[in-house]
Design an enzyme around this catalytic site. Structure first.
Site, mmCIF file in Angstrom:
data_model
loop_
_atom_site.group_PDB
_atom_site.id
_atom_site.type_symbol
_atom_site.label_atom_id
_atom_site.label_comp_id
_atom_site.label_asym_id
_atom_site.label_seq_id
_atom_site.Cartn_x
_atom_site.Cartn_y
_atom_site.Cartn_z
ATOM 1 N N HIS A 55 5.666 -12.673 7.389
ATOM 2 C CA HIS A 55 6.017 -11.407 6.875
ATOM 3 C C HIS A 55 6.966 -11.366 6.030
ATOM 4 O O HIS A 55 8.129 -12.028 6.085
ATOM 5 C CB HIS A 55 6.191 -10.261 8.117
ATOM 6 C CG HIS A 55 5.844 -9.037 7.890
ATOM 7 N ND1 HIS A 55 6.921 -8.278 7.460
ATOM 8 C CD2 HIS A 55 5.007 -8.347 7.905
ATOM 9 C CE1 HIS A 55 6.487 -7.132 7.115
ATOM 10 N NE2 HIS A 55 5.308 -6.949 7.561
ATOM 11 N N HIS A 83 -1.915 -8.810 1.752
ATOM 12 C CA HIS A 83 -1.705 -7.632 2.516
ATOM 13 C C HIS A 83 -2.800 -7.292 3.744
ATOM 14 O O HIS A 83 -2.926 -8.126 4.518
ATOM 15 C CB HIS A 83 -1.179 -6.623 1.589
ATOM 16 C CG HIS A 83 -0.719 -5.115 1.866
ATOM 17 N ND1 HIS A 83 -0.118 -5.168 3.246
ATOM 18 C CD2 HIS A 83 -0.898 -3.940 1.699
ATOM 19 C CE1 HIS A 83 0.082 -3.722 3.278
ATOM 20 N NE2 HIS A 83 -0.252 -3.155 2.262
ATOM 21 N N ARG A 100 3.015 -4.736 16.864
ATOM 22 C CA ARG A 100 1.542 -4.272 16.765
ATOM 23 C C ARG A 100 0.663 -5.447 17.087
ATOM 24 O O ARG A 100 -0.538 -5.239 17.593
ATOM 25 C CB ARG A 100 1.363 -4.004 15.010
ATOM 26 C CG ARG A 100 2.178 -2.913 14.550
ATOM 27 C CD ARG A 100 1.969 -2.582 12.954
ATOM 28 N NE ARG A 100 2.394 -3.957 12.290
ATOM 29 C CZ ARG A 100 2.197 -4.010 11.022
ATOM 30 N NH1 ARG A 100 1.679 -3.074 10.308
ATOM 31 N NH2 ARG A 100 2.565 -5.129 10.477
ATOM 32 N N ASP A 153 -2.450 -8.360 11.549
ATOM 33 C CA ASP A 153 -3.555 -8.812 11.248
ATOM 34 C C ASP A 153 -4.289 -10.013 12.068
ATOM 35 O O ASP A 153 -5.415 -10.493 12.048
ATOM 36 C CB ASP A 153 -3.726 -8.973 9.598
ATOM 37 C CG ASP A 153 -3.460 -8.030 9.001
ATOM 38 O OD1 ASP A 153 -3.819 -6.983 9.123
ATOM 39 O OD2 ASP A 153 -2.570 -8.207 7.775
ATOM 40 N N SER A 211 0.822 -1.292 -0.013
ATOM 41 C CA SER A 211 0.058 0.060 0.002
ATOM 42 C C SER A 211 0.875 1.219 -0.007
ATOM 43 O O SER A 211 0.598 2.215 -0.807
ATOM 44 C CB SER A 211 -1.084 -0.030 1.179
ATOM 45 O OG SER A 211 -0.401 -0.265 2.462
HETATM 46 N N1 HAX Z 1 1.060 -19.949 5.954
HETATM 47 C C1 HAX Z 1 1.478 -20.859 5.255
HETATM 48 N N2 HAX Z 1 2.584 -20.640 4.280
HETATM 49 C C2 HAX Z 1 3.114 -19.536 4.353
HETATM 50 C C3 HAX Z 1 2.895 -18.585 5.248
HETATM 51 C C4 HAX Z 1 1.677 -18.798 5.954
HETATM 52 N N3 HAX Z 1 1.444 -17.850 6.827
HETATM 53 N N4 HAX Z 1 3.584 -17.453 5.159
HETATM 54 C C5 HAX Z 1 4.437 -17.805 4.174
HETATM 55 N N5 HAX Z 1 4.503 -19.430 3.792
HETATM 56 C C6 HAX Z 1 5.183 -19.775 2.705
HETATM 57 C C7 HAX Z 1 5.029 -18.916 1.383
HETATM 58 O O1 HAX Z 1 3.481 -19.104 0.980
HETATM 59 C C8 HAX Z 1 6.278 -19.536 0.697
HETATM 60 O O2 HAX Z 1 5.918 -20.850 0.173
HETATM 61 P P1 HAX Z 1 6.080 -21.339 -1.281
HETATM 62 O O3 HAX Z 1 7.623 -21.421 -1.421
HETATM 63 O O4 HAX Z 1 5.558 -22.629 -1.538
HETATM 64 O O5 HAX Z 1 5.692 -20.403 -2.206
HETATM 65 C C9 HAX Z 1 7.156 -19.940 1.670
HETATM 66 O O6 HAX Z 1 6.375 -19.917 3.037
HETATM 67 C C10 HAX Z 1 8.315 -18.503 1.831
HETATM 68 O O7 HAX Z 1 7.543 -17.563 1.979
HETATM 69 P P2 HAX Z 1 8.152 -16.508 2.945
HETATM 70 O O8 HAX Z 1 9.328 -16.162 2.306
HETATM 71 O O9 HAX Z 1 8.465 -16.777 4.179
HETATM 72 O O10 HAX Z 1 7.023 -15.232 2.766
HETATM 73 P P3 HAX Z 1 7.067 -14.069 1.868
HETATM 74 O O11 HAX Z 1 7.951 -12.847 2.043
HETATM 75 O O12 HAX Z 1 7.021 -14.738 0.331
HETATM 76 O O13 HAX Z 1 5.473 -13.751 2.212
HETATM 77 C C11 HAX Z 1 3.508 -12.997 3.348
HETATM 78 C C12 HAX Z 1 5.076 -13.038 3.169
HETATM 79 C C13 HAX Z 1 2.806 -12.407 4.395
HETATM 80 C C14 HAX Z 1 2.863 -12.949 1.915
HETATM 81 C C15 HAX Z 1 3.429 -14.639 3.869
HETATM 82 O O14 HAX Z 1 4.163 -14.906 5.217
HETATM 83 C C16 HAX Z 1 1.802 -14.976 3.841
HETATM 84 O O15 HAX Z 1 1.110 -15.398 2.798
HETATM 85 N N6 HAX Z 1 1.147 -14.923 5.093
HETATM 86 C C17 HAX Z 1 -0.214 -15.043 5.021
HETATM 87 C C18 HAX Z 1 -1.010 -13.851 4.748
HETATM 88 C C19 HAX Z 1 -0.880 -12.523 5.656
HETATM 89 O O16 HAX Z 1 -0.824 -12.723 6.843
HETATM 90 N N7 HAX Z 1 -0.761 -11.389 5.166
HETATM 91 C C20 HAX Z 1 -0.432 -10.237 5.822
HETATM 92 C C21 HAX Z 1 0.906 -9.740 5.939
HETATM 93 C C22 HAX Z 1 1.139 -8.568 6.796
HETATM 94 C C23 HAX Z 1 0.575 -7.395 6.150
HETATM 95 O O17 HAX Z 1 0.838 -6.860 5.154
HETATM 96 N N8 HAX Z 1 -0.527 -6.848 6.723
HETATM 97 O O18 HAX Z 1 -1.383 -6.011 5.945
#
Ligand code: HAX
Length: 441
Positions: A318, A271, A327, A373, A241
């Site tokens: 994250h 996000h 937070r 979140d 964002s």
């Molecule tokens: N559950 C399951 N698998 C997860 C995970 C979770 N909560 N978090 C990461 N992973 C997985 C990823 O999907 C990725 O899998 P693949 O290699 O198979 O694609 C692997 O672990 C490596 O990911 P990472 O490097 O640890 O994480 P990223 O930096 O790529 O992604 C995310 C960060 C926040 C998008 C990710 O942790 C996620 O999808 N979390 C769940 C959704 C979430 O809570 N989002 C909010 C984040 C905070 C925010 O922006 N708030 O607004």
């Protein structure tokens, strides 16, 4: 020029001169290296932006102009009888890099109250959407309808001097922040409360008035809104964002257009939409298990089922943080103080004990800890705000504080159009064979 503008101009001129001389002396210093995997995998860890309002440390979490969340809770002015920081004070801090006094904070509240009028066509535009529309879509459409009021766009079309960009950005930012709670509350009352709207209360602070217009008069909910609006405001510049708002703003799109773009990014489930996904996921777990107090064993099994069906556990992980999000901790503390026996909060705390070791055991998740979140929805449900599709709109109202303060600073510092270099896999293959180069001219 009002005193805010004089103060900003003085600070902006000094900072711009400092950056200019810094670049003159050190502009050619190399700041880091970029690997091929970073290019393919979301540019993680590439330092490529300056955002003055806050800085994220992977171990410690967010600091706003140098202050952590507990420090803000101690140092920012509070509402009468309240103990949570007022977001007006945080905005003042992000804007001026100075802690506000009580008087400064009151002045900010008063300025936003004076600027808060939302023209009727904005409500009519939202009303044109079907009731089934997601609240984030209604919110963004409302912001886009409000763009007719942009000072920046009007002045630009008249032929504005580039030295004045920041001033009209400031005016738009202040107007937009002042008006967002009204638009958000309108969306909520239209979609969930039979279109029965509540007029603003000019005696309340920005968050207190937002709570009031949503229809929640409980003092505890108002305190929650003050905390919520403070902690969601900013998370340095690379998140979707903030980065989108900055990127679109770099094309000199006005603050309304830039903010609406950022909000479309916040509406993504990886996000800001994660806050609705968390509560949806917990409600579904409760329903499938037939209890509102699932045991840790039941939670662990449900987490495994979620993962084996190819879904992420919402609220965990994250891109930058490698520890529990402060937070999340601030909200947990609020929950323990105001609602220690709440079944949903206790479930959130049990999930906190259950999920990290499971995610760790997968061996690929870089951060198994909860983010902001994972907690917010449970606090809102406690006060009766159960309509989880609305949660990201609340996040968006708060995020305006950070991204608008940053956009003003982008313009004070005269940042140019953002335009990084992209490449093709074909070029990468030629580069690996030594036949071409991947860097720009
Ligand atoms: N559950 C399951 N698998 C997860 C995970 C979770 N909560 N978090 C990461 N992973 C997985 C990823 O999907 C990725 O899998 P693949 O290699 O198979 O694609 C692997 O672990 C490596 O990911 P990472 O490097 O640890 O994480 P990223 O930096 O790529 O992604 C995310 C960060 C926040 C998008 C990710 O942790 C996620 O999808 N979390 C769940 C959704 C979430 O809570 N989002 C909010 C984040 C905070 C925010 O922006 N708030 O607004």
């Amino acid at each position: 020029m009002g005193s805010y503008k004089e103060k900003l101009k003085e600070k902006g001129d000094a900072a711009a001169a400092e950056v200019k001389s810094l670049l003159k002396e050190h502009g050619n210093k190399v700041i880091g290296e970029v690997s091929l995997s970073q290019v393919y995998q979301g540019m993680r860890g590439i330092t490529g932006l300056v955002t003055e309002t806050s800085l994220l440390d992977s171990q410690e979490g967010i600091r706003f102009r140098g202050y952590s969340i507990p420090e803000l809770q101690a140092k920012l002015p509070k509402a009468k009888g309240g103990s949570e920081p007022l977001p007006e004070g945080l905005f003042y801090l992000m804007l001026f890099n100075e802690l506000p006094t009580e008087e400064d904070m009151n002045e900010m509240t008063a300025k936003w109250q004076r600027r808060s009028h939302v023209p009727t066509h904005v409500f009519n535009t939202i009303d044109a959407l079907p009731l089934s529309t997601h609240p984030m879509t209604m919110f963004v459409v409302g912001v886009m309808a409000l763009q007719t009021e942009s000072n920046f766009a009007k002045e630009y079309s008249k032929g504005m001097n580039k030295k004045d960009y920041w001033e009209h950005t400031f005016d738009d930012a202040m107007d937009l922040i002042a008006r967002l709670p009204r638009i958000a509350a309108y969306v909520y009352r239209r979609k969930y409360k039979n279109n029965e709207h509540i007029q603003p209360n000019g005696l309340l602070d920005w968050s207190g008035n937002f709570a009031h217009m949503l229809g929640y008069q409980d003092e505890g909910f108002k305190e929650l809104m003050r905390l919520y609006m403070t902690i969601h405001a900013d998370h340095e510049g690379g998140n979707v964002s903030a980065h989108t708002t900055h990127l679109v703003g770099s094309a000199l799109s006005d603050p309304y257009l830039s903010f609406a773009a950022g909000m479309n990014g916040l509406a993504g489930p990886l996000h800001g939409l994660a806050n609705q996904e968390v509560i949806k996921w917990i409600f579904e777990m409760q329903e499938s298990l037939g209890t509102d107090r699932p045991s840790k064993e039941q939670i662990a099994q449900y987490v495994q089922d979620t993962l084996s069906s190819g879904k992420v556990v919402p609220g965990y992980g994250h891109a930058v943080l490698r520890k529990t999000d402060p937070r999340f901790e601030a909200q947990m503390e609020f929950g323990k103080k105001h609602m220690p026996d709440d079944a949903l909060c206790q479930t959130v705390w049990n999930i906190y004990e259950t999920v990290p070791p499971i995610l760790q055991s997968l061996g690929k998740v870089k951060n198994p800890w909860p983010n902001v979140d994972a907690h917010s929805g449970a606090l809102l449900v406690h006060y009766g705000l159960k309509e989880y599709e609305f949660y990201t709109v609340m996040f968006g109202v708060s995020r305006a504080l950070g991204v608008m303060a940053s956009l003003i600073w982008d313009r004070l510092l005269g940042f140019p159009l953002e335009r990084p270099k992209s490449i093709t896999t074909e070029l990468v293959k030629r580069w690996l064979k030594g036949e071409d180069q991947v860097w720009g001219d």
